[in-house]
Design an enzyme around this catalytic site. Structure first.
Site, PDB file in Angstrom:
ATOM      1  N   ARG A   1       0.854  -1.196   0.000  1.00  0.00           N
ATOM      2  CA  ARG A   1       0.000   0.000   0.000  1.00  0.00           C
ATOM      3  C   ARG A   1       0.887   1.242   0.000  1.00  0.00           C
ATOM      4  O   ARG A   1       1.823   1.343   0.781  1.00  0.00           O
ATOM      5  CB  ARG A   1      -0.900   0.010   1.236  1.00  0.00           C
ATOM      6  CG  ARG A   1      -1.901  -1.127   1.215  1.00  0.00           C
ATOM      7  CD  ARG A   1      -2.925  -1.000   2.307  1.00  0.00           C
ATOM      8  NE  ARG A   1      -3.686   0.228   2.110  1.00  0.00           N
ATOM      9  CZ  ARG A   1      -4.246   0.909   3.100  1.00  0.00           C
ATOM     10  NH1 ARG A   1      -4.136   0.490   4.336  1.00  0.00           N
ATOM     11  NH2 ARG A   1      -4.931   1.999   2.858  1.00  0.00           N
TER      12      ARG A   1
ATOM     13  N   GLU B   1       7.305 -10.498   3.228  1.00  0.00           N
ATOM     14  CA  GLU B   1       8.599 -10.079   3.756  1.00  0.00           C
ATOM     15  C   GLU B   1       8.517  -8.579   4.004  1.00  0.00           C
ATOM     16  O   GLU B   1       8.375  -7.807   3.066  1.00  0.00           O
ATOM     17  CB  GLU B   1       9.717 -10.394   2.758  1.00  0.00           C
ATOM     18  CG  GLU B   1       9.873 -11.875   2.484  1.00  0.00           C
ATOM     19  CD  GLU B   1       9.111 -12.345   1.261  1.00  0.00           C
ATOM     20  OE1 GLU B   1       8.653 -11.512   0.469  1.00  0.00           O
ATOM     21  OE2 GLU B   1       8.972 -13.567   1.106  1.00  0.00           O
TER      22      GLU B   1
END
Length: 179
Positions: free
Chosen positions: A96, A123
């Site tokens: 995002r 990750e």
């Protein structure tokens, strides 16, 4: 072709695509928001201070509703959602923008193969000078789905099939298969 919200909703209703749990407002115009799960894994220190790809890497995994990601720290996390993709659909993991602007990078390999079933391991890296509090259930990224021109000949059935929780690297298995 990237799938629209209308197509995604139709596939979910028909059961040809499964995402659970899913709430209606996670479905965006051209993606589905993914939320952070509650397991986090960090690589354990090794006596040599080095990781190699021939041996299994040891991780410390915790289950928690929050995790403090320190500056310059890397952690594996998981999505809250479990996915079951059909053989003619692939997906891309995207971070995002609002979280990237805080210095939180989702360093996922970015690709979900047709036929994949499981939670997606993420990750996460904190590139900021301040710690970032991660909370389970928070929207962390999105999946963009693309339809293939035909079902794949060999759907995904690899070493991460059916994974749940923050799953560490299994790259050492590649070496075993090459022997």
């Amino acid at each position: 072709m990237i799938l629209s919200d209308k197509t995604l909703q139709a596939m979910l209703s028909a059961g040809t695509l499964t995402i659970t749990p899913l709430i209606e407002d996670q479905i965006q115009p051209a993606s589905v928001d993914i939320r952070l799960g509650n397991t986090f894994s960090v690589v354990e220190d090794s006596p040599s201070g080095m990781i190699n790809m021939e041996n299994e890497i040891r991780y410390k995994t915790i289950t928690s509703e929050s995790y403090i990601l320190l500056p310059n720290q890397f952690v594996l996390a998981t999505t809250m959602e479990y996915f079951d993709l059909p053989d003619d659909l692939t997906a891309f993991v995207e971070g995002r923008s609002s979280l990237g602007r805080m210095g939180l990078f989702i360093q996922n390999a970015g690709w979900v193969d047709p036929g994949f079933k499981g939670e997606i391991t993420l990750e996460l890296y904190n590139a900021n000078r301040c710690a970032i509090e991660l909370k389970a259930g928070r929207r962390i990224g999105q999946l963009v789905f693309a339809k293939k021109d035909a079902p794949t000949l060999h759907p995904y059935n690899g070493k991460y099939q059916g994974q749940k929780g923050a799953t560490g690297s299994r790259v050492f298995l590649d070496n075993e298969n090459q022997r």
